[in-house]
Enzyme design. Structure first.
Site, PDB file in Angstrom:
ATOM      1  N   SER A  56     -84.892 -37.524 -28.685  1.00 48.68           N
ATOM      2  CA  SER A  56     -85.570 -37.252 -29.956  1.00 48.68           C
ATOM      3  C   SER A  56     -85.647 -35.776 -30.326  1.00 48.68           C
ATOM      4  CB  SER A  56     -86.982 -37.841 -29.941  1.00 48.68           C
ATOM      5  OG  SER A  56     -86.936 -39.221 -30.224  1.00 48.68           O
ATOM      6  N   LYS A  59     -84.360 -34.780 -33.677  1.00 47.74           N
ATOM      7  CA  LYS A  59     -85.172 -34.706 -34.900  1.00 47.74           C
ATOM      8  C   LYS A  59     -85.443 -33.267 -35.338  1.00 47.74           C
ATOM      9  CE  LYS A  59     -87.485 -39.186 -34.221  1.00 47.74           C
ATOM     10  NZ  LYS A  59     -87.135 -39.612 -32.865  1.00 47.74           N
ATOM     11  N   SER A 116     -93.074 -38.917 -32.978  1.00 48.89           N
ATOM     12  CA  SER A 116     -91.626 -39.048 -32.797  1.00 48.89           C
ATOM     13  C   SER A 116     -91.096 -40.361 -33.367  1.00 48.89           C
ATOM     14  CB  SER A 116     -91.257 -38.942 -31.306  1.00 48.89           C
ATOM     15  OG  SER A 116     -89.878 -38.717 -31.153  1.00 48.89           O
TER      16      SER A 116
END
Length: 383
Positions: A56, A59, A116
């Site tokens: 993640s 991101k 997240s």
């Protein structure tokens, strides 16, 4: 004798500067890096260019594109996004968005930065680019523009998929870019909050980066975990006007991730500090244009220029060189007209964009006449 002494001093200075790269601050991470945010200088590295699954932390790039849209005014924080079936179907970390549900950009950013949430980032990706695939194309184009050589994205979330990778060094470059958008730290620095607060679907968000609560000065940035990537973290903290960015990738568990990030940041804050080299109003040169209303104008840095210093060393021998790349009229203060190279011992460390101190526009006949008359009388241009 003087030359010999100078050579010895330079030798020991060089040892001092690279010594930190030999420390074993992250024995359990597959790769790691510690950088100072304003200069981008590396304080510590381990396998910094190894291509690994970023989970993640992907991101971070998604957020860069989203924040750019917000700052351009094409995306508003209070805008309500209608969630698509595709966004609602995302697995992994999520806030369980439903097809057709409406949520503001503000709340979706909280969901991404604190929880997240994969469904939230896809919802915003579709709003920015129409489809997630188009957004991912933009992510990769941005990576190329930033000069990231070990990064390739296949989605906006970080879910494991073939040929989706980045490196600790590339992630540090992305993190440096993201923290320039200072608004993002208002989101990534939240420890806990609620979404849908006044509804039956009230949802508690708690930051996946627990160091937000326990590490002094930490206000971001992004955790990551998948089966392939293991435990990853891009963390940033600021103390005494120095912002550090620490990254670990491929940790076996959350405790190792937390402990090694802490070791990196502790080392950085204990060993280094920054000093202001050039402030934003410091004249670094002159831009001339005979057809402009002013003739010439002072050139200044677009941002404060800092120098990273090791606390135990003498201050570094730094200089700069100005490079003008644009003098096409009109030029407004804030427009990039070139850059300065920051140089130490003949090596270019980094560069900072420069702008003009005053607006320049095309001069009319009267202005040109008066300026030329002034030149004749005084022997120099107005400045």
């Amino acid at each position: 004798m003087k030359k010999v002494l100078l050579t010895i001093l330079m030798f020991f200075s060089l040892i001092s500067k690279v010594y930190s790269l030999d420390l074993n601050l992250t024995p359990k991470a597959k790769s790691a890096i510690l950088v100072e945010a304003s200069t981008g200088e590396i304080i510590y590295e381990k396998n910094k260019d190894e291509r690994l699954a970023p989970a993640s932390m992907t991101k971070i790039m998604s957020l860069i594109l989203i924040m750019e849209e917000i700052e351009k005014g094409t995306l508003k924080l209070n805008e309500e996004i209608i969630v698509s079936e595709n966004a609602s179907s995302m697995g992994g970390s999520q806030i369980f968005l439903e097809k057709g549900e409406k949520m503001t950009v503000d709340d979706l950013l909280k969901a991404i930065c604190v929880g997240s949430a994969n469904d939230a980032v896809v919802a915003l990706a579709e709003r920015v680019s129409g489809r997630e695939e188009a957004f991912v194309y933009q992510m990769n184009e941005k990576a190329k523009k930033m000069g990231l050589k070990n990064t390739n994205f296949k989605n906006s979330t970080g879910l494991d998929t073939a040929n989706h990778y980045s490196s600790a060094y590339d992630m540090s470059k992305m993190a440096i870019e993201l923290v320039k958008h200072k608004k993002i730290l208002e989101y990534s620095g939240i420890y806990e909050t609620y979404l849908r607060a006044n509804t039956k679907n009230k949802f508690w968000l708690v930051n996946t980066n627990k160091l937000i609560k326990t590490y002094e000065g930490m206000d971001g940035l992004k955790t990551g975990y998948t089966t392939e990537a293991k435990y990853c973290l891009t963390a940033t903290a600021k103390r005494n006007n120095m912002r550090l960015i620490a990254i670990v990738m491929g940790e076996e568990n959350n405790d190792d991730r937390r402990e090694e990030i802490t070791s990196l940041l502790d080392y950085g804050f204990n060993t280094y500090d920054t000093s202001i080299y050039l402030d934003r109003n410091k004249k670094v040169g002159i831009l001339e244009n005979d057809k402009s209303n002013l003739g010439k104008v002072s050139v200044i840095p677009k941002e404060e220029v800092n120098i990273l210093n090791k606390k135990s060393d003498n201050k570094r021998n730094i200089r700069y060189e100005l490079n003008i790349t644009n003098n096409k009229l009109p030029i407004k203060r804030g427009d990039v007209v070139g850059y300065i190279d920051i140089i130490e011992n003949g090596k270019k460390l980094y560069k900072i964009n420069v702008t003009v101190k005053e607006d320049l526009k095309k001069a009319n006949i009267v202005e040109l006449f008066l300026r030329n008359l002034k030149d004749i009388i005084t022997g120099e241009n107005i400045f």
